[in-house]
Motif scaffolding. Structure first.
Motif, PDB file in Angstrom:
ATOM      1  N   TYR A 198       0.820  -1.222   0.000  1.00  0.00           N
ATOM      2  CA  TYR A 198       0.000   0.000   0.000  1.00  0.00           C
ATOM      3  C   TYR A 198       0.852   1.269   0.000  1.00  0.00           C
ATOM      4  N   ALA A 199       2.179   1.105   0.071  1.00  0.00           N
ATOM      5  CA  ALA A 199       3.040   2.247   0.395  1.00  0.00           C
ATOM      6  C   ALA A 199       3.108   3.325  -0.684  1.00  0.00           C
ATOM      7  N   GLU A 200       2.750   3.004  -1.907  1.00  0.00           N
ATOM      8  CA  GLU A 200       2.750   4.033  -2.951  1.00  0.00           C
ATOM      9  C   GLU A 200       1.468   4.851  -2.939  1.00  0.00           C
ATOM     10  N   THR A 201       0.492   4.395  -2.176  1.00  0.00           N
ATOM     11  CA  THR A 201      -0.841   4.987  -2.203  1.00  0.00           C
ATOM     12  C   THR A 201      -1.219   5.615  -0.872  1.00  0.00           C
ATOM     13  N   VAL A 202      -0.809   4.942   0.222  1.00  0.00           N
ATOM     14  CA  VAL A 202      -1.265   5.329   1.561  1.00  0.00           C
ATOM     15  C   VAL A 202      -0.108   5.977   2.323  1.00  0.00           C
ATOM     16  N   SER A 203      -0.415   7.034   3.081  1.00  0.00           N
ATOM     17  CA  SER A 203       0.606   7.799   3.787  1.00  0.00           C
ATOM     18  C   SER A 203       1.455   6.930   4.724  1.00  0.00           C
ATOM     19  N   GLU A 204       0.824   6.273   5.670  1.00  0.00           N
ATOM     20  CA  GLU A 204       1.590   5.566   6.695  1.00  0.00           C
ATOM     21  C   GLU A 204       1.308   4.063   6.619  1.00  0.00           C
ATOM     22  N   CYS A 205       2.352   3.284   6.348  1.00  0.00           N
ATOM     23  CA  CYS A 205       2.194   1.829   6.225  1.00  0.00           C
ATOM     24  C   CYS A 205       3.186   1.158   7.154  1.00  0.00           C
ATOM     25  N   THR A 206       2.683   0.483   8.175  1.00  0.00           N
ATOM     26  CA  THR A 206       3.568  -0.065   9.193  1.00  0.00           C
ATOM     27  C   THR A 206       3.269  -1.521   9.486  1.00  0.00           C
ATOM     28  N   ASN A 207       4.085  -2.093  10.353  1.00  0.00           N
ATOM     29  CA  ASN A 207       3.901  -3.448  10.833  1.00  0.00           C
ATOM     30  C   ASN A 207       4.164  -3.404  12.329  1.00  0.00           C
ATOM     31  N   LEU A 208       3.246  -3.946  13.112  1.00  0.00           N
ATOM     32  CA  LEU A 208       3.311  -3.821  14.564  1.00  0.00           C
ATOM     33  C   LEU A 208       3.642  -5.169  15.203  1.00  0.00           C
ATOM     34  N   ALA A 209       4.531  -5.153  16.208  1.00  0.00           N
ATOM     35  CA  ALA A 209       4.920  -6.380  16.912  1.00  0.00           C
ATOM     36  C   ALA A 209       3.718  -6.996  17.618  1.00  0.00           C
ATOM     37  N   VAL A 210       3.476  -8.290  17.353  1.00  0.00           N
ATOM     38  CA  VAL A 210       2.326  -8.960  17.971  1.00  0.00           C
ATOM     39  C   VAL A 210       2.737 -10.070  18.938  1.00  0.00           C
ATOM     40  N   GLY A 211       4.056 -10.218  19.176  1.00  0.00           N
ATOM     41  CA  GLY A 211       4.471 -11.105  20.268  1.00  0.00           C
ATOM     42  C   GLY A 211       4.888 -12.507  19.892  1.00  0.00           C
ATOM     43  N   TYR A 212       5.071 -12.784  18.612  1.00  0.00           N
ATOM     44  CA  TYR A 212       5.648 -14.096  18.301  1.00  0.00           C
ATOM     45  C   TYR A 212       7.154 -13.963  18.109  1.00  0.00           C
ATOM     46  N   THR A 213       7.866 -15.116  18.192  1.00  0.00           N
ATOM     47  CA  THR A 213       9.301 -15.139  17.894  1.00  0.00           C
ATOM     48  C   THR A 213       9.571 -16.341  16.990  1.00  0.00           C
ATOM     49  N   ASP A 214      10.712 -16.350  16.335  1.00  0.00           N
ATOM     50  CA  ASP A 214      11.139 -17.496  15.520  1.00  0.00           C
ATOM     51  C   ASP A 214      10.064 -17.994  14.557  1.00  0.00           C
ATOM     52  N   GLN A 215       9.340 -17.047  13.942  1.00  0.00           N
ATOM     53  CA  GLN A 215       8.307 -17.434  12.979  1.00  0.00           C
ATOM     54  C   GLN A 215       8.905 -18.254  11.840  1.00  0.00           C
ATOM     55  N   HIS A 216       8.087 -19.048  11.228  1.00  0.00           N
ATOM     56  CA  HIS A 216       8.482 -19.932  10.108  1.00  0.00           C
ATOM     57  C   HIS A 216       9.361 -21.108  10.569  1.00  0.00           C
ATOM     58  N   THR A 217       9.516 -21.306  11.875  1.00  0.00           N
ATOM     59  CA  THR A 217      10.324 -22.442  12.349  1.00  0.00           C
ATOM     60  C   THR A 217       9.543 -23.239  13.399  1.00  0.00           C
ATOM     61  N   ALA A 218      10.069 -24.430  13.714  1.00  0.00           N
ATOM     62  CA  ALA A 218       9.430 -25.287  14.719  1.00  0.00           C
ATOM     63  C   ALA A 218       9.602 -24.709  16.129  1.00  0.00           C
ATOM     64  N   LYS A 219      10.495 -23.735  16.280  1.00  0.00           N
ATOM     65  CA  LYS A 219      10.721 -23.121  17.597  1.00  0.00           C
ATOM     66  C   LYS A 219       9.821 -21.910  17.849  1.00  0.00           C
ATOM     67  N   GLU A 220       8.946 -21.623  16.891  1.00  0.00           N
ATOM     68  CA  GLU A 220       8.095 -20.425  16.992  1.00  0.00           C
ATOM     69  C   GLU A 220       7.314 -20.410  18.318  1.00  0.00           C
ATOM     70  N   THR A 221       7.255 -19.235  18.921  1.00  0.00           N
ATOM     71  CA  THR A 221       6.486 -19.058  20.160  1.00  0.00           C
ATOM     72  C   THR A 221       5.524 -17.888  20.010  1.00  0.00           C
ATOM     73  N   GLN A 222       4.494 -17.871  20.837  1.00  0.00           N
ATOM     74  CA  GLN A 222       3.608 -16.706  20.920  1.00  0.00           C
ATOM     75  C   GLN A 222       3.396 -16.391  22.383  1.00  0.00           C
ATOM     76  N   ASP A 223       3.749 -15.175  22.793  1.00  0.00           N
ATOM     77  CA  ASP A 223       3.501 -14.728  24.162  1.00  0.00           C
ATOM     78  C   ASP A 223       2.035 -14.334  24.280  1.00  0.00           C
TER      79      ASP A 223
END
Ligand SMILES: [Zn+2]
Length: 329
Positions: A198-223
Motif C-alpha cells: 500500500y506504500a505508494e498509495t497510503v501515507s503511513e504503512c507499518t507493521n506492529l509487533a504482535v508477540g511471536y518469535t522465531d516465525q516460520h520455524t518449529a521453535k516459533e512461540t507466541q507470548d
C-alpha cells in the motif's frame, strides 16, 4: 486473569491448531470457522474485507496463509503464558504468524472499532493477495491514511521501513506508540509484509509487533500475555490522535541510501468520484472477460491508441507507464 481474557485467548490457541497452507482443506476449514462468519465471502483475489464505520481512515491487516507444508490440524502447548508447537507434531511451525494478527482483528471488530479490516490471501508467497487488492483500487482506499499490519515478531517494533524503504514516518510511529502505551519503538529493520503493498498509495504503512518469535520455524512461540495486553490497548486506543506525515509519492531510503531497487515510478491518483464498489467490480469483470471486444470498441471510439491514453490520463492513469508510449517517445 479475567474470565473474558481467558475465553478470547482460548480462541487464539484454537486458531493455532489449524495448519494454513494455501489450497489445503485445513485452511478452508479455518476460513469457514473464523473468517466467513464475520467477513462473508472473500473478494476475487481471496482477501477477506470488512468495513466498520463510515469512511474509516485506518486499515488493519493480517494474512490467513502460513508456511505449513501439510494439511490438517496440530497440537499446541501452552505453558507459562507462552504457546508453542507441541513436541508430538511434525517439525513445521506454530503459525502465530499470522493467526495472532487475525485474532486481534476479530477482537477489534467485536469491540466495534472503526476501520477497514483486511485478512489477506497468500502473503507468504509474495503478498499476492494484497498486491492484487491494491491494483484493483477498491473505492474505500482513497480514504485510508494508515495501513497497520499485525505481522511483526517481538513486542516492541513499529516498523518504519520495509526492505530499506521508508513506509511510515517516525512521527506516525511515535503517535502509534503513544496511543497504545505499551512502550513500542520505531524500527527501520522491517522486511516485507502486506502493508508494504500500500506504500505508494497510503501515507503511513507499518507493521506492529504482535508477540511471536522465531516465525516460520518449529521453535516459533507466541507470548499470550502480550497478545492480551495488545488486544486491550488496540481496543482502548484513541485512534484520532495518530499523526499522518509521510508523502507516499516520495521515495526515501534507510540511511539515505539507494539500494538499487527500481524506482517506484509515478504515484497513482484516485478520483474521489463516488463509484459504488459493486458497479466498479462488475466493470473489472467485463474488462477481464471481454478484452478483445472492448479493444475493438475503443478502436471505433478513438482515432489512435495515443488518444485513448490521453483520455485515461483524465482518470488518474499515468500514460508514461504504458509500453506503447515508451516505444513512441
Ligand atoms: Zn506473516
Amino acid at each position: 486473569m479475567k474470565k473474558e481474557r481467558i475465553r478470547t485467548l482460548h480462541s487464539l490457541v484454537t486458531m493455532l491448531t489449524y495448519k494454513r497452507k494455501h489450497g489445503t482443506e485445513s485452511i478452508k476449514d479455518f476460513c469457514a470457522r473464523y473468517l466467513h462468519p464475520t467477513f462473508g465471502h472473500p473478494d476475487k483475489d481471496g482477501n477477506y474485507v470488512l468495513i466498520v464505520g463510515d469512511k474509516p481512515n485506518i486499515l488493519y491487516a493480517a494474512h490467513y496463509d502460513s508456511v505449513h507444508r501439510s494439511d490438517g490440524r496440530q497440537k499446541v502447548k501452552v505453558s507459562g503464558g507462552v504457546a508453542t508447537l507441541h513436541p508430538d507434531n511434525e517439525v513445521e511451525c506454530l503459525g502465530a504468524d499470522c493467526a495472532t494478527g487475525i485474532w486481534l482483528i476479530l477482537e477489534m471488530i467485536d469491540a466495534g472499532i472503526e476501520g477497514v479490516y483486511v485478512v489477506h490471501a497468500q502473503e507468504e508467497v509474495g503478498c499476492l493477495g494484497s498486491k492484487a487488492l491494491v491494483k484493483r483500487i477498491p473505492y474505500w482506499l482513497g480514504a485510508i491514511d494508515a495501513v497497520i499490519s499485525f505481522d511483526r515478531k517481538g513486542q516492541s517494533d513499529i516498523i518504519t521501513h520495509q526492505m530499506g524503504m521508508r513506509t511510515a514516518s517516525d512521527a506516525f510511529a511515535h503517535s502509534l506508540a503513544d496511543i497504545l502505551g505499551l512502550g513500542h519503538k520505531p524500527d527501520d529493520g522491517g522486511s516485507y509484509t502486506d502493508s508494504n503493498e500500500y506504500a505508494e498509495t497510503v501515507s503511513e504503512c507499518t507493521n506492529l509487533a504482535v508477540g511471536y518469535t522465531d516465525q516460520h520455524t518449529a521453535k516459533e512461540t507466541q507470548d499470550l500475555d502480550y497478545a492480551a495486553e495488545l488486544r486491550d490497548a488496540l481496543i482502548e486506543a484513541d485512534w484520532s490522535q495518530l499523526v499522518f506525515e509521510r508523502d507516499p509519492s516520495v521515495v526515501e531510503w534507510a540511511y539515505g541510501q539507494d539500494w538499487g531497487y527500481p524506482f517506484r515510478g509515478f504515484q497513482s491518483y484516485y478520483s474521489d468520484s463516488l463509484v459504488e464498489e459493486d458497479s466498479l467490480d462488475d466493470y473489472y469483470e467485463i474488462i477481464r472477460d471481454y478484452d478483445k471486444a472492448l479493444a475493438k470498441m475503443l478502436e471505433d471510439w478513438f482515432q489512435s491508441p495515443y488518444d485513448l491514453l490521453d483520455e485515461l490520463q483524465r482518470y488518474g492513469a499515468d500514460p508514461f507507464r504504458s509500453p506503447l508510449l515508451r516505444r513512441y517517445k
